[in-house]
Design an enzyme around this catalytic site. Structure first.
Site, PDB file in Angstrom:
ATOM      1  CG  HIS A  60       2.541   1.961   5.791  1.00 22.72           C
ATOM      2  ND1 HIS A  60       2.805   0.980   4.865  1.00 22.72           N
ATOM      3  CD2 HIS A  60       3.013   1.482   6.970  1.00 22.72           C
ATOM      4  CE1 HIS A  60       3.412  -0.042   5.461  1.00 22.72           C
ATOM      5  NE2 HIS A  60       3.530   0.234   6.736  1.00 22.72           N
ATOM      6  CG  ASN A  80      -0.450 -11.849  -3.763  1.00 23.59           C
ATOM      7  OD1 ASN A  80       0.053 -11.731  -4.878  1.00 23.59           O
ATOM      8  ND2 ASN A  80      -0.023 -11.157  -2.719  1.00 23.59           N
ATOM      9  CG  ASP A  94      -4.322   4.009  -2.643  1.00 27.55           C
ATOM     10  OD1 ASP A  94      -5.235   3.901  -1.797  1.00 27.55           O
ATOM     11  OD2 ASP A  94      -3.846   3.038  -3.258  1.00 27.55           O
ATOM     12  CB  CYS A  96       6.131  23.673  13.814  1.00 27.85           C
ATOM     13  SG  CYS A  96       5.272  23.901  12.233  1.00 27.85           S
ATOM     14  CB  CYS A 151       6.850  24.387   7.261  1.00 29.86           C
ATOM     15  SG  CYS A 151       5.979  25.002   8.710  1.00 29.86           S
ATOM     16  CD  GLN A 166       1.013  -3.666   4.085  1.00 31.03           C
ATOM     17  OE1 GLN A 166       2.234  -3.703   4.019  1.00 31.03           O
ATOM     18  NE2 GLN A 166       0.271  -4.668   3.672  1.00 31.03           N
TER      19      GLN A 166
HETATM   20  P1  NAD Z   1       4.318  -4.978  -2.558  1.00 38.64           P
HETATM   21  O1  NAD Z   1       4.554  -4.119  -3.749  1.00 38.64           O
HETATM   22  O2  NAD Z   1       5.487  -5.442  -1.775  1.00 38.64           O
HETATM   23  O3  NAD Z   1       3.494  -6.287  -2.990  1.00 38.64           O
HETATM   24  C1  NAD Z   1       2.320  -6.213  -3.745  1.00 38.64           C
HETATM   25  C2  NAD Z   1       1.663  -7.567  -3.757  1.00 38.64           C
HETATM   26  O4  NAD Z   1       0.433  -7.464  -4.466  1.00 38.64           O
HETATM   27  C3  NAD Z   1       2.498  -8.665  -4.449  1.00 38.64           C
HETATM   28  O5  NAD Z   1       2.483  -9.822  -3.624  1.00 38.64           O
HETATM   29  C4  NAD Z   1       1.738  -8.896  -5.778  1.00 38.64           C
HETATM   30  O6  NAD Z   1       1.820 -10.243  -6.194  1.00 38.64           O
HETATM   31  C5  NAD Z   1       0.320  -8.532  -5.392  1.00 38.64           C
HETATM   32  N1  NAD Z   1      -0.516  -8.047  -6.490  1.00 38.64           N
HETATM   33  C6  NAD Z   1      -0.177  -7.224  -7.525  1.00 38.64           C
HETATM   34  N2  NAD Z   1      -1.233  -6.953  -8.304  1.00 38.64           N
HETATM   35  C7  NAD Z   1      -2.293  -7.628  -7.767  1.00 38.64           C
HETATM   36  C8  NAD Z   1      -3.665  -7.736  -8.093  1.00 38.64           C
HETATM   37  N3  NAD Z   1      -4.188  -7.121  -9.169  1.00 38.64           N
HETATM   38  N4  NAD Z   1      -4.456  -8.521  -7.315  1.00 38.64           N
HETATM   39  C9  NAD Z   1      -3.949  -9.176  -6.235  1.00 38.64           C
HETATM   40  N5  NAD Z   1      -2.648  -9.086  -5.868  1.00 38.64           N
HETATM   41  C10 NAD Z   1      -1.833  -8.319  -6.611  1.00 38.64           C
HETATM   42  O7  NAD Z   1       3.285  -4.173  -1.664  1.00 38.64           O
HETATM   43  P2  NAD Z   1       3.047  -4.172  -0.113  1.00 38.64           P
HETATM   44  O8  NAD Z   1       3.113  -5.550   0.431  1.00 38.64           O
HETATM   45  O9  NAD Z   1       1.834  -3.384   0.093  1.00 38.64           O
HETATM   46  O10 NAD Z   1       4.314  -3.401   0.488  1.00 38.64           O
HETATM   47  C11 NAD Z   1       4.877  -2.260  -0.119  1.00 38.64           C
HETATM   48  C12 NAD Z   1       4.804  -0.953   0.688  1.00 38.64           C
HETATM   49  O11 NAD Z   1       4.707   0.203  -0.194  1.00 38.64           O
HETATM   50  C13 NAD Z   1       3.564  -0.846   1.492  1.00 38.64           C
HETATM   51  O12 NAD Z   1       3.749   0.027   2.520  1.00 38.64           O
HETATM   52  C14 NAD Z   1       2.624  -0.248   0.453  1.00 38.64           C
HETATM   53  O13 NAD Z   1       1.449   0.208   0.954  1.00 38.64           O
HETATM   54  C15 NAD Z   1       3.480   0.847  -0.150  1.00 38.64           C
HETATM   55  N6  NAD Z   1       2.936   1.184  -1.488  1.00 38.64           N
HETATM   56  C16 NAD Z   1       1.696   1.749  -1.528  1.00 38.64           C
HETATM   57  C17 NAD Z   1       1.099   2.019  -2.742  1.00 38.64           C
HETATM   58  C18 NAD Z   1      -0.295   2.631  -2.719  1.00 38.64           C
HETATM   59  O14 NAD Z   1      -0.629   3.390  -1.792  1.00 38.64           O
HETATM   60  N7  NAD Z   1      -1.156   2.290  -3.673  1.00 38.64           N
HETATM   61  C19 NAD Z   1       1.763   1.720  -3.931  1.00 38.64           C
HETATM   62  C20 NAD Z   1       3.067   1.157  -3.860  1.00 38.64           C
HETATM   63  C21 NAD Z   1       3.641   0.869  -2.615  1.00 38.64           C
END
Ligand code: NAD
Length: 259
Positions: A121, A219, A106, A132, A153, A103
């Site tokens: 995502h 997690n 990065d 476009c 753009c 998801q």
């Molecule tokens: P979320 O922020 O809702 O949840 C993150 C989860 O990761 C939590 O359950 C937390 O307990 C757990 N967590 C935090 N640190 C951890 C670690 N070191 N080890 C294991 N678990 C850990 O994120 P989500 O469920 O991915 O949903 C949020 C949306 O926002 C998604 O689409 C996400 O990809 C996007 N997002 C992306 C980035 C990125 O690209 N790095 C950053 C922030 C949000």
């Protein structure tokens, strides 16, 4: 985390013979310095995602959304893969991981060496014109920030949007289809660092479970999957748990001798 449980999950992965997949979320990149939506004191305390990360906000005021995007891009550009990303890349190299549905936007799985990464995502390294379809490298646009912000753009002169899925947007069709296929074929699904609250990504563990897969949740805390769906819960930091898991996999493989 008890080593016995790590060894049991490692055995599950070895026995799945490559039918293990992973679903990753923001939590896997927290140890690389990119805050998830829950990290205290991070970017998201200043920029509420429901105010800044929606397609409605982008369409009505792209300049405002780009204030957040510029800061996010700074954090992401500086981030490097951590041991959790590298452990999943190693598992794929061992032919034990069929792919990753992430998801995250990065690029850190690819930077760690993972090959089959489905970007559910999108990816923040690309910008797209919503009119476009023109695509541009985000770094090229950033180089123009001093004279052109938000980036436009070159053809339509409207603000370019990072090629990521904002709240309110659909999942790219190919990514959605490939992700579902990967998950449906999995005998084991590693669910790493996701709160499993953002749909439709959150449906994937449930689909995998219904298809008979064993869910392994990695997690820091309980999620809505923990009680009813996870067969194993590996509680702790992904950057510590996943390398231990892969070390246990490699130990079992070498104890078993050549395949
Ligand atoms: P979320 O922020 O809702 O949840 C993150 C989860 O990761 C939590 O359950 C937390 O307990 C757990 N967590 C935090 N640190 C951890 C670690 N070191 N080890 C294991 N678990 C850990 O994120 P989500 O469920 O991915 O949903 C949020 C949306 O926002 C998604 O689409 C996400 O990809 C996007 N997002 C992306 C980035 C990125 O690209 N790095 C950053 C922030 C949000």
């Amino acid at each position: 985390m008890d080593e016995t449980v790590i060894r049991e999950v490692a055995q599950l992965i070895v026995e799945a013979k490559g039918r293990t997949a992973a679903l990753t979320g923001a939590g896997i990149s927290v140890e690389s310095g990119i805050p998830d939506f829950r990290s205290p004191g991070g970017l998201w305390e200043r920029f509420n995602p429901m105010e800044y990360a929606t397609i409605d906000a982008f369409e009505s005021d792209p300049g405002k959304v780009w204030q957040m995007l510029r800061e996010l891009s700074r954090v992401v550009t500086e981030a490097r893969p951590n041991p959790a990303h590298r452990a999943l890349a190693r598992l794929e190299e061992l032919d034990l991981l069929s792919g990753i549905v992430t998801q995250n936007i990065d690029n850190l799985h690819q930077a760690a060496g993972s090959k089959n990464v489905i970007e559910f995502h999108g990816n923040g390294a690309r910008l797209r014109c919503l009119l476009c379809g023109h695509m541009e490298d985000a770094r090229a646009a950033e180089a123009r920030f001093a004279t052109e912000f938000p980036p436009l753009c070159p053809y339509c002169k409207v603000a370019l949007k990072p090629d990521v899925v904002l709240f309110g947007e659909a999942i790219p069709e190919d990514a959605g289809r490939e992700a579902m296929r990967l998950v449906q074929r999995a005998a084991v699904l590693l669910v790493v660092g996701t709160s499993a609250l953002v749909a439709p990504a959150s449906y994937m563990p449930i689909v995998a479970r219904k298809m008979g897969a064993a869910l392994v949740e990695v997690n820091l805390e309980d999620t809505m999957l923990t009680r009813d769906y996870a067969r194993y819960v590996l509680r702790g930091k992904a950057g510590e748990i996943l390398p231990r898991l892969v070390a246990a996999v490699e130990a079992q493989r070498s104890a078993a001798g050549p395949a």
